[in-house]
Design an enzyme around this catalytic site. Structure first.
Site, mmCIF file in Angstrom:
data_model
loop_
_atom_site.group_PDB
_atom_site.id
_atom_site.type_symbol
_atom_site.label_atom_id
_atom_site.label_comp_id
_atom_site.label_asym_id
_atom_site.label_seq_id
_atom_site.Cartn_x
_atom_site.Cartn_y
_atom_site.Cartn_z
ATOM 1 N N CYS A 63 -10.231 -10.113 -10.741
ATOM 2 C CA CYS A 63 -9.161 -9.752 -11.940
ATOM 3 C C CYS A 63 -9.977 -8.242 -12.101
ATOM 4 O O CYS A 63 -11.242 -8.244 -12.315
ATOM 5 C CB CYS A 63 -9.079 -10.406 -12.987
ATOM 6 S SG CYS A 63 -8.482 -9.713 -14.514
ATOM 7 N N ASP A 116 -1.718 -1.663 -14.242
ATOM 8 C CA ASP A 116 -2.320 -2.769 -14.529
ATOM 9 C C ASP A 116 -1.675 -3.217 -15.845
ATOM 10 O O ASP A 116 -0.821 -2.366 -16.332
ATOM 11 C CB ASP A 116 -3.819 -2.607 -14.401
ATOM 12 C CG ASP A 116 -4.420 -4.159 -14.502
ATOM 13 O OD1 ASP A 116 -3.723 -5.068 -14.163
ATOM 14 O OD2 ASP A 116 -5.612 -4.340 -14.869
ATOM 15 N N CYS A 144 -4.074 -4.589 -9.869
ATOM 16 C CA CYS A 144 -3.646 -5.681 -10.457
ATOM 17 C C CYS A 144 -3.703 -6.911 -9.293
ATOM 18 O O CYS A 144 -3.046 -6.957 -8.577
ATOM 19 C CB CYS A 144 -2.467 -5.600 -11.229
ATOM 20 S SG CYS A 144 -2.210 -7.054 -12.065
HETATM 21 N N1 DGL Z 1 -6.292 -7.043 -14.498
HETATM 22 C C1 DGL Z 1 -5.197 -7.926 -13.957
HETATM 23 C C2 DGL Z 1 -5.568 -8.538 -12.570
HETATM 24 O O1 DGL Z 1 -6.396 -8.121 -11.829
HETATM 25 C C3 DGL Z 1 -4.319 -8.637 -14.720
HETATM 26 C C4 DGL Z 1 -5.029 -9.320 -15.977
HETATM 27 C C5 DGL Z 1 -4.086 -9.799 -16.875
HETATM 28 O O2 DGL Z 1 -3.387 -8.997 -17.642
HETATM 29 O O3 DGL Z 1 -3.976 -11.199 -17.177
HETATM 30 O O4 DGL Z 1 -5.045 -9.662 -12.347
#
Ligand code: DGL
Length: 269
Positions: free
Chosen positions: A191, A18, A81
């Protein structure tokens, strides 16, 4: 789920990646179900936030990470992610030599079975603008109206571990109020960083309103590895952590979902 061959070693590690600590919300749930598995985690903190990056940039970052996981002989890679799952999964799914688990595509069928007609999705800008959740859920159920909303500050709040400050609380409440105006029956934390904010969100609304997809995702990963006869048969597990910047900060921010025994190794491609 992509697979190029079936010669994976069941005692090889499962890798997670991630942009930072967010994927630990998935690692935490996978570890709870599969405590004997060895895990490798890569947090690309140098390039965080992924939600503000282009498809080309995300392809470049993940290519380096995937090649590293291939060198480590990983049997499976968990796209912990939502942003990369939404934006690049279709492009990379058959390119690498491991089983690849994308979070959005893996949980959408379960979300589509929820007894709701109005579903909120909190996610990054890239995830929301890709419409990946809307499209995946619609494959299984066209009767759910999906309300996507991005929360540009939330990833930083989780990485800075600043959930409890007045400034952060005001931002979280403001974004939540905007979503609540749609009258969603459930809200997906789309997220992986957002479950870090769940305690604060639950102060302003019922905890039951929120869905952390890491829970069904971890079960899906377990079931798929089991079906493929790829669950480890030993208990000498060993977890490794890497980041591309700020290892000390990662260790501190990680605490809510994983207590690291030492700072992660700095690894920049
Ligand atoms: N945690 C990631 C997601 O699930 C990415 C967050 C980011 O860096 O903007 O989308």
């Amino acid at each position: 789920m992509a697979t190029l061959n079936n010669n994976y070693d069941k005692n090889s590690p499962i890798a997670f990646f991630d942009s930072g600590v967010g994927g630990l919300t998935v690692l935490n749930k996978v570890k709870a179900l599969l405590p004997n598995e060895s895990c490798i985690y890569y947090g690309d903190t140098l390039h965080m936030p992924y939600g503000e990056k282009s498809k080309e940039q995300l392809l470049e970052y993940s290519d380096n990470i995937f090649r590293f996981f291939e060198l480590k002989n990983c049997k499976a890679v968990v796209m912990a992610c939502n942003t990369t799952s939404s934006v690049i999964y279709e492009t990379v799914k058959d390119k690498y030599n491991f089983k690849l688990f994308p979070i959005v595509q893996s949980v959408s069928e379960i979300l589509a079975k929820l007894p709701v007609t109005r579903l909120g999705i909190f996610a990054t800008r890239a995830t929301i603008t890709s419409n990946a959740y809307q499209n995946e859920i619609a494959k299984y159920n066209k009767n759910i109206k999906v309300f996507g909303q991005y929360c540009p500050d939330w990833v930083h709040i989780a990485e800075e571990n600043s959930m409890e400050t007045t400034k952060s609380r005001d931002i979280i409440k403001r974004d939540l109020d905007k979503m609540l105006a749609n009258n969603p029956e459930k809200i997906v934390l789309g997220c992986t960083h957002y479950p870090f904010l769940l305690d604060v969100l639950s102060e302003y609304s019922s905890k039951d309103l929120f869905i952390d997809p890491a829970i069904p995702f971890a079960l899906h990963i377990k079931n798929e590895l089991e079906k493929a006869d790829l669950l480890t048969d030993n208990n000498n597990f060993h977890d490794l952590f890497y980041v591309s910047s700020n290892p000390e900060n990662f260790k501190t921010a990680a605490k809510m979902f994983y207590e690291l025994s030492k700072v992660p190794e700095l690894l920049v491609f």
